[in-house]
Design a protein around this motif. Structure first.
Motif, PDB file in Angstrom:
ATOM      1  N   GLN A  93      24.024  60.020  68.403  1.00 33.76           N
ATOM      2  CA  GLN A  93      24.810  61.370  68.751  1.00 33.76           C
ATOM      3  C   GLN A  93      26.091  61.294  68.958  1.00 33.76           C
ATOM      4  OE1 GLN A  93      21.624  62.445  72.052  1.00 33.76           O
ATOM      5  NE2 GLN A  93      20.269  63.265  70.386  1.00 33.76           N
ATOM      6  N   VAL A  94      26.219  60.939  69.762  1.00 32.50           N
ATOM      7  CA  VAL A  94      27.875  60.366  70.346  1.00 32.50           C
ATOM      8  C   VAL A  94      28.717  59.979  68.936  1.00 32.50           C
ATOM      9  CG1 VAL A  94      30.267  59.447  70.998  1.00 32.50           C
ATOM     10  CG2 VAL A  94      27.375  59.969  72.723  1.00 32.50           C
ATOM     11  N   ARG A  95      28.645  59.455  67.332  1.00 32.47           N
ATOM     12  CA  ARG A  95      29.078  58.778  66.881  1.00 32.47           C
ATOM     13  C   ARG A  95      29.016  60.991  65.797  1.00 32.47           C
ATOM     14  NH1 ARG A  95      26.831  54.460  66.616  1.00 32.47           N
ATOM     15  NH2 ARG A  95      24.778  54.863  65.458  1.00 32.47           N
ATOM     16  N   ASP A  96      28.012  61.023  65.890  1.00 29.10           N
ATOM     17  CA  ASP A  96      27.539  62.428  64.759  1.00 29.10           C
ATOM     18  C   ASP A  96      28.411  63.508  65.830  1.00 29.10           C
ATOM     19  OD1 ASP A  96      26.462  63.487  63.026  1.00 29.10           O
ATOM     20  OD2 ASP A  96      24.951  64.534  63.400  1.00 29.10           O
ATOM     21  N   LEU A  97      28.581  63.903  66.944  1.00 35.56           N
ATOM     22  CA  LEU A  97      29.712  64.552  67.391  1.00 35.56           C
ATOM     23  C   LEU A  97      30.511  63.970  67.076  1.00 35.56           C
ATOM     24  CD1 LEU A  97      27.333  65.383  70.539  1.00 35.56           C
ATOM     25  CD2 LEU A  97      27.969  66.820  68.607  1.00 35.56           C
ATOM     26  N   VAL A  98      31.629  63.908  67.597  1.00 30.58           N
ATOM     27  CA  VAL A  98      33.066  62.717  66.805  1.00 30.58           C
ATOM     28  C   VAL A  98      33.352  63.468  65.557  1.00 30.58           C
ATOM     29  CG1 VAL A  98      34.194  60.741  66.496  1.00 30.58           C
ATOM     30  CG2 VAL A  98      33.104  60.874  68.164  1.00 30.58           C
ATOM     31  N   PHE A  99      31.789  62.999  64.315  1.00 27.99           N
ATOM     32  CA  PHE A  99      32.734  62.956  62.873  1.00 27.99           C
ATOM     33  C   PHE A  99      31.995  64.565  63.093  1.00 27.99           C
ATOM     34  CE2 PHE A  99      30.256  63.576  58.464  1.00 27.99           C
ATOM     35  CZ  PHE A  99      31.431  63.340  57.967  1.00 27.99           C
ATOM     36  N   ALA A 100      32.171  65.702  63.394  1.00 31.15           N
ATOM     37  CA  ALA A 100      31.719  66.792  63.447  1.00 31.15           C
ATOM     38  C   ALA A 100      32.712  67.957  64.242  1.00 31.15           C
ATOM     39  CB  ALA A 100      30.251  67.498  64.180  1.00 31.15           C
ATOM     40  N   VAL A 101      33.645  66.896  65.164  1.00 33.90           N
ATOM     41  CA  VAL A 101      34.526  67.816  65.689  1.00 33.90           C
ATOM     42  C   VAL A 101      35.947  66.965  64.400  1.00 33.90           C
ATOM     43  CG1 VAL A 101      36.976  66.819  67.533  1.00 33.90           C
ATOM     44  CG2 VAL A 101      34.038  67.139  67.691  1.00 33.90           C
ATOM     45  N   LYS A 102      36.037  66.204  63.542  1.00 33.15           N
ATOM     46  CA  LYS A 102      36.881  65.454  63.290  1.00 33.15           C
ATOM     47  C   LYS A 102      37.036  65.990  62.272  1.00 33.15           C
ATOM     48  CE  LYS A 102      38.525  60.872  65.145  1.00 33.15           C
ATOM     49  NZ  LYS A 102      38.219  59.733  65.486  1.00 33.15           N
ATOM     50  N   GLN A 103      35.513  66.231  61.396  1.00 36.01           N
ATOM     51  CA  GLN A 103      35.833  66.680  60.124  1.00 36.01           C
ATOM     52  C   GLN A 103      34.518  67.664  59.741  1.00 36.01           C
ATOM     53  OE1 GLN A 103      35.705  62.989  56.290  1.00 36.01           O
ATOM     54  NE2 GLN A 103      35.800  61.672  58.546  1.00 36.01           N
ATOM     55  N   PRO A 104      34.845  69.057  59.989  1.00 35.43           N
ATOM     56  CA  PRO A 104      33.438  69.690  60.575  1.00 35.43           C
ATOM     57  C   PRO A 104      33.286  69.845  59.685  1.00 35.43           C
ATOM     58  CG  PRO A 104      35.646  70.376  61.070  1.00 35.43           C
ATOM     59  CD  PRO A 104      35.675  69.386  60.409  1.00 35.43           C
ATOM     60  N   ALA A 105      33.752  70.296  58.284  1.00 32.52           N
ATOM     61  CA  ALA A 105      33.030  70.722  56.607  1.00 32.52           C
ATOM     62  C   ALA A 105      32.538  69.516  56.054  1.00 32.52           C
ATOM     63  CB  ALA A 105      34.485  71.064  55.712  1.00 32.52           C
ATOM     64  N   GLU A 106      33.019  68.426  55.723  1.00 32.74           N
ATOM     65  CA  GLU A 106      32.651  67.083  55.875  1.00 32.74           C
ATOM     66  C   GLU A 106      31.376  67.235  56.524  1.00 32.74           C
ATOM     67  OE1 GLU A 106      31.162  64.235  53.388  1.00 32.74           O
ATOM     68  OE2 GLU A 106      32.448  65.958  52.816  1.00 32.74           O
ATOM     69  N   TYR A 107      31.019  67.294  57.489  1.00 31.99           N
ATOM     70  CA  TYR A 107      29.901  67.323  58.801  1.00 31.99           C
ATOM     71  C   TYR A 107      29.047  67.944  57.938  1.00 31.99           C
ATOM     72  CZ  TYR A 107      27.501  68.448  62.926  1.00 31.99           C
ATOM     73  OH  TYR A 107      26.461  68.975  63.695  1.00 31.99           O
ATOM     74  N   PHE A 108      29.196  69.150  57.793  1.00 33.03           N
ATOM     75  CA  PHE A 108      27.327  70.059  57.468  1.00 33.03           C
ATOM     76  C   PHE A 108      27.408  69.858  55.850  1.00 33.03           C
ATOM     77  CE2 PHE A 108      26.337  73.937  56.433  1.00 33.03           C
ATOM     78  CZ  PHE A 108      25.433  74.173  57.858  1.00 33.03           C
ATOM     79  N   ARG A 109      28.512  69.782  54.833  1.00 27.20           N
ATOM     80  CA  ARG A 109      28.074  69.097  54.035  1.00 27.20           C
ATOM     81  C   ARG A 109      26.771  68.153  54.394  1.00 27.20           C
ATOM     82  NH1 ARG A 109      33.610  69.567  52.926  1.00 27.20           N
ATOM     83  NH2 ARG A 109      33.716  71.474  51.285  1.00 27.20           N
TER      84      ARG A 109
END
Length: 410
Positions: A93-109
């Motif tokens: 979950q922490v890795r997921d949140l960090v990814f969402a912060v750094k690359q929000p568009a790619e995270y949602f894709r």
């Protein structure tokens, strides 16, 4: 000292459930008492000499020892495994949140591709992308928003997930507020107009059945004109969008349902009036556009309030003297004051206060004082500066003041 609810709750709980012994000595003492009690009861149920009978105490002990509750090692191993799994899940979950912060568009894709996208992850991505755009010192915020293509990404997801069929995402106002700036900056107006057309078909059959949905559509329209004024082509373009949508709805709804047109467009229209007054010297809105907006008031404002809003817009016309403008506003307030509901009285007060702000900003001190005097005479109770009428209770006055504070805060 007066106890809080939390303290009272803890006190009663401690009386109902006595705490366990706190040290080894007390624990050993309790264990000895339990052993003695068990031994006495066991000797009473199984007197000495029953070892070879059908009700042997050995059988009783055997059944106890075979109980799953006494499988200490298995429980410990299971608990340790659960803790390891929890740690792994937390790390993921922490890795997921960090990814969402750094690359929000790619995270949602990736969330969309895996079928895990939902409204919560969409709002998280929009939030983080906006924060990135505003935090960048070297790139203009609008350019950053446009480059992210987050609006197009969200639009495609809404269509592919079927959420555009019933427009239930309109009910999530936090999502709408986050999404609209991206759609406006990216020029994604086609889906916006398609959704508004669809919303009219959904809202048209019955005003009562769709009253909650009407408020959601009204909020959507308000966020559209707000985003256009702040992030798009400016206030003039926002007013023109409002007028276009107003004409479309007037054609969609038959005469008996014209109230619906007012209900849907009122929040956006009032927002535009406040913005016009606030930006009076720098709005850059053509006189013809202001005139068209002025003429539209009858189609979305409750009739007793039309004159007040119109007099407020008239303040923007430089060819009129401030004394004439103030006189028109005072006359409108005095006329409307006896014809409106209590909620609309609060609206009149807000109109008057906006006018005072405008007049003071333009050094029309005498006219501002005249308007203030009118507000004091007509709305002293609501403003908390007048005597309470005999037929109005203290609760009514307090409720009016709370409502006024809410209106002034918006």
């Amino acid at each position: 000292m007066k106890q809080t609810l939390s303290q009272s709750w803890k006190f009663l709980t401690s009386k109902l459930h006595q705490p366990l012994p706190l040290n080894h000595r007390e624990s050993q003492k309790l264990l000895n008492l339990l052993n003695d009690s068990f031994k006495r009861n066991f000797d009473r149920e199984f007197p000495p000499g029953l070892a070879n009978t059908d009700h042997s105490p050995n059988d009783h002990f055997q059944s106890l020892l075979m109980s799953p509750l006494l499988s200490v090692n298995k429980i410990q191993r299971s608990s340790a495994l659960d803790r390891k799994m929890d740690i792994k899940q937390d790390a993921a979950q922490v890795r997921d949140l960090v990814f969402a912060v750094k690359q929000p568009a790619e995270y949602f894709r990736q969330r969309v591709a895996s079928g895990a996208a939902n409204m919560a992850s969409a709002k998280l991505a929009l939030d983080n992308q906006m924060k990135k755009a505003l935090a960048s010192p070297s790139v203009d915020a609008k350019d950053s928003i446009r480059a992210s293509e987050m609006g197009a990404l969200m639009t495609n997801w809404l269509w592919s997930s079927g959420r555009c069929e019933d427009l239930k995402f309109f009910k999530d106002r936090d999502f709408v507020a986050r999404l609209m700036p991206f759609l406006v900056v990216e020029g994604q107006y086609k889906p916006i107009w398609e959704w508004l057309q669809r919303s009219q078909r959904i809202a048209a059959p019955s005003r009562n059945a769709g009253s909650l949905f009407h408020k959601d559509v009204g909020y959507f329209i308000k966020k559209l004109v707000q985003s256009e004024a702040l992030y798009g082509q400016g206030l003039q373009s926002a007013i023109q969008m409002f007028l276009t949508n107003l004409r479309s709805m007037a054609q969609q709804f038959p005469a008996p349902q014209q109230y619906t047109v007012s209900e849907l467009n009122y929040p956006a229209g009032v927002y535009l009036i406040w913005l016009l007054v606030a930006q009076s010297t720098s709005s850059g809105v053509d006189e013809s556009v202001i005139h068209s907006f002025d003429r539209s008031l009858e189609s979305w404002v409750h009739r007793p309030l039309v004159a007040c809003y119109r007099s407020l817009i008239q303040l923007l016309r430089p060819q009129q003297r401030a004394s004439v403008q103030a006189a028109q506003l005072i006359s409108a307030i005095e006329t409307c004051e006896t014809q409106v509901t209590r909620k609309e009285r609060l609206i009149l007060i807000r109109v008057g206060l906006k006018a005072v702000d405008f007049l003071l900003a333009n050094d029309s001190l005498k006219e501002a004082a005249q308007v203030m005097k009118t507000l004091e005479l007509k709305f002293g109770v609501e403003l908390g500066i007048g005597n309470k009428p005999a037929d109005r209770t203290r609760d009514d006055e307090d409720a009016a003041l709370r409502s006024l504070n809410l209106l002034l805060a918006t």
